[in-house]
Design an enzyme around this catalytic site. Structure first.
Site, PDB file in Angstrom:
ATOM      1  N   PRO A 224       0.791  -1.219   0.000  1.00 40.48           N
ATOM      2  CG  PRO A 224      -0.119  -1.122   2.120  1.00 40.48           C
ATOM      3  CD  PRO A 224       0.524  -2.075   1.153  1.00 40.48           C
TER       4      PRO A 224
ATOM      5  NE  ARG B 202       3.824   6.642   1.696  1.00 38.25           N
ATOM      6  CZ  ARG B 202       4.219   5.423   2.028  1.00 38.25           C
ATOM      7  NH1 ARG B 202       4.865   4.662   1.170  1.00 38.25           N
ATOM      8  NH2 ARG B 202       3.973   4.961   3.221  1.00 38.25           N
TER       9      ARG B 202
ATOM     10  CE1 TYR C 203       8.971   5.010   2.797  1.00 41.75           C
ATOM     11  CE2 TYR C 203       7.402   6.828   2.901  1.00 41.75           C
ATOM     12  CZ  TYR C 203       7.906   5.647   3.412  1.00 41.75           C
ATOM     13  OH  TYR C 203       7.350   5.100   4.542  1.00 41.75           O
TER      14      TYR C 203
ATOM     15  CG  ASN D 198       8.522  -1.935   0.149  1.00 40.03           C
ATOM     16  OD1 ASN D 198       7.968  -2.088   1.254  1.00 40.03           O
ATOM     17  ND2 ASN D 198       9.063  -0.789  -0.219  1.00 40.03           N
TER      18      ASN D 198
ATOM     19  CB  ALA E  37       1.642  -0.077   6.390  1.00 41.16           C
TER      20      ALA E  37
ATOM     21  CD  GLU F 212      11.075  -7.692   5.211  1.00 41.35           C
ATOM     22  OE1 GLU F 212      11.454  -8.823   5.632  1.00 41.35           O
ATOM     23  OE2 GLU F 212      10.562  -6.845   5.949  1.00 41.35           O
TER      24      GLU F 212
ATOM     25  CG  HIS G  61      11.357  -2.383   4.477  1.00 38.28           C
ATOM     26  ND1 HIS G  61       9.996  -2.370   4.335  1.00 38.28           N
ATOM     27  CD2 HIS G  61      11.681  -3.570   5.022  1.00 38.28           C
ATOM     28  CE1 HIS G  61       9.508  -3.518   4.795  1.00 38.28           C
ATOM     29  NE2 HIS G  61      10.513  -4.258   5.211  1.00 38.28           N
TER      30      HIS G  61
ATOM     31  NE  ARG H  82      10.002   5.968   8.634  1.00 39.60           N
ATOM     32  CZ  ARG H  82       9.078   5.783   7.672  1.00 39.60           C
ATOM     33  NH1 ARG H  82       9.288   4.871   6.734  1.00 39.60           N
ATOM     34  NH2 ARG H  82       7.983   6.502   7.661  1.00 39.60           N
TER      35      ARG H  82
HETATM   36  C1  DQA Z   1       8.314   0.944   3.754  1.00 41.00           C
HETATM   37  C2  DQA Z   1       8.388   1.124   5.275  1.00 41.00           C
HETATM   38  C3  DQA Z   1       7.034   0.862   5.916  1.00 41.00           C
HETATM   39  O1  DQA Z   1       7.122   1.015   7.322  1.00 41.00           O
HETATM   40  C4  DQA Z   1       6.004   1.842   5.380  1.00 41.00           C
HETATM   41  O2  DQA Z   1       4.743   1.566   5.931  1.00 41.00           O
HETATM   42  C5  DQA Z   1       5.964   1.873   3.897  1.00 41.00           C
HETATM   43  C6  DQA Z   1       7.217   1.796   3.143  1.00 41.00           C
HETATM   44  C7  DQA Z   1       9.637   1.336   3.068  1.00 41.00           C
HETATM   45  O3  DQA Z   1       9.783   0.986   1.891  1.00 41.00           O
HETATM   46  O4  DQA Z   1      10.481   2.005   3.653  1.00 41.00           O
HETATM   47  O5  DQA Z   1       4.903   2.048   3.304  1.00 41.00           O
HETATM   48  O6  DQA Z   1       8.077  -0.420   3.476  1.00 41.00           O
END
Ligand code: DQA
Length: 146
Positions: free
Chosen positions: A11, A19, A24, A75, A78, A99, A101, A108
């Site tokens: 999401p 965003r 990001y 990825n 959330a 995985e 991020h 964070r």
């Molecule tokens: C995320 C980190 C998650 O905590 C967050 O909810 C995201 C993006 C990242 O790519 O840093 O939507 O997965």
């Protein structure tokens, strides 16, 4: 036939580039796909990058990967921190799972420090910005060669 790797995004990642760019970055998901395709080509791997805001859709794609993908890069956004269902789907998948991020989730809020997906992932990348996706493709290419 070339191997396909699914790159699944959860999401809000459709808003990548717009965003919270301070967290990001400015690249869009289409830019990410472009970079990943370039890296994947070095390994003769085909990339299929998808994004959904819906947990069930991501689960359906993981099920589809059982027959169609040699590996999964995910990825989960959330859902990383909430979804036992995505973990269960990944546990029913036999290939390598990486995985990614974009942000360093460990730097964070504390609710981002736990990942259900990490219980299944063969490797985790966090905090490398969108470059993390290309690094994951690099690693996936290596894993699929061996
Ligand atoms: C995320 C980190 C998650 O905590 C967050 O909810 C995201 C993006 C990242 O790519 O840093 O939507 O997965």
């Amino acid at each position: 036939m070339s191997k396909t790797v699914f790159i699944l995004n959860g999401p809000n990642l459709n808003l990548l580039g717009k965003r919270q760019p301070e967290i990001y970055g400015a690249d869009t998901l289409e830019d990410v796909a472009e970079h990943c395709r370039t890296t994947a080509a070095r390994y003769g791997v085909t990339i299929d990058l998808r994004q959904s805001n819906h947990e069930g859709q991501i689960i359906d794609w993981i099920h589809q990967a059982r027959d169609e993908a040699a590996g999964i890069i995910i990825n989960p956004g959330a859902f990383t921190h909430t979804s036992v269902a995505i973990l269960d789907a990944l546990n029913a998948y036999d290939g390598p799972v990486l995985e990614v991020h974009i942000s360093n989730v460990h730097k964070r809020e504390s609710f981002r420090h736990h990942s259900y997906v990490s219980l299944r992932a063969d490797g985790v990348i966090a905090g490398f910005g969108v470059q993390g996706y290309s690094l994951a493709v690099d690693r996936m290419g290596t894993l699929l060669q061996s």
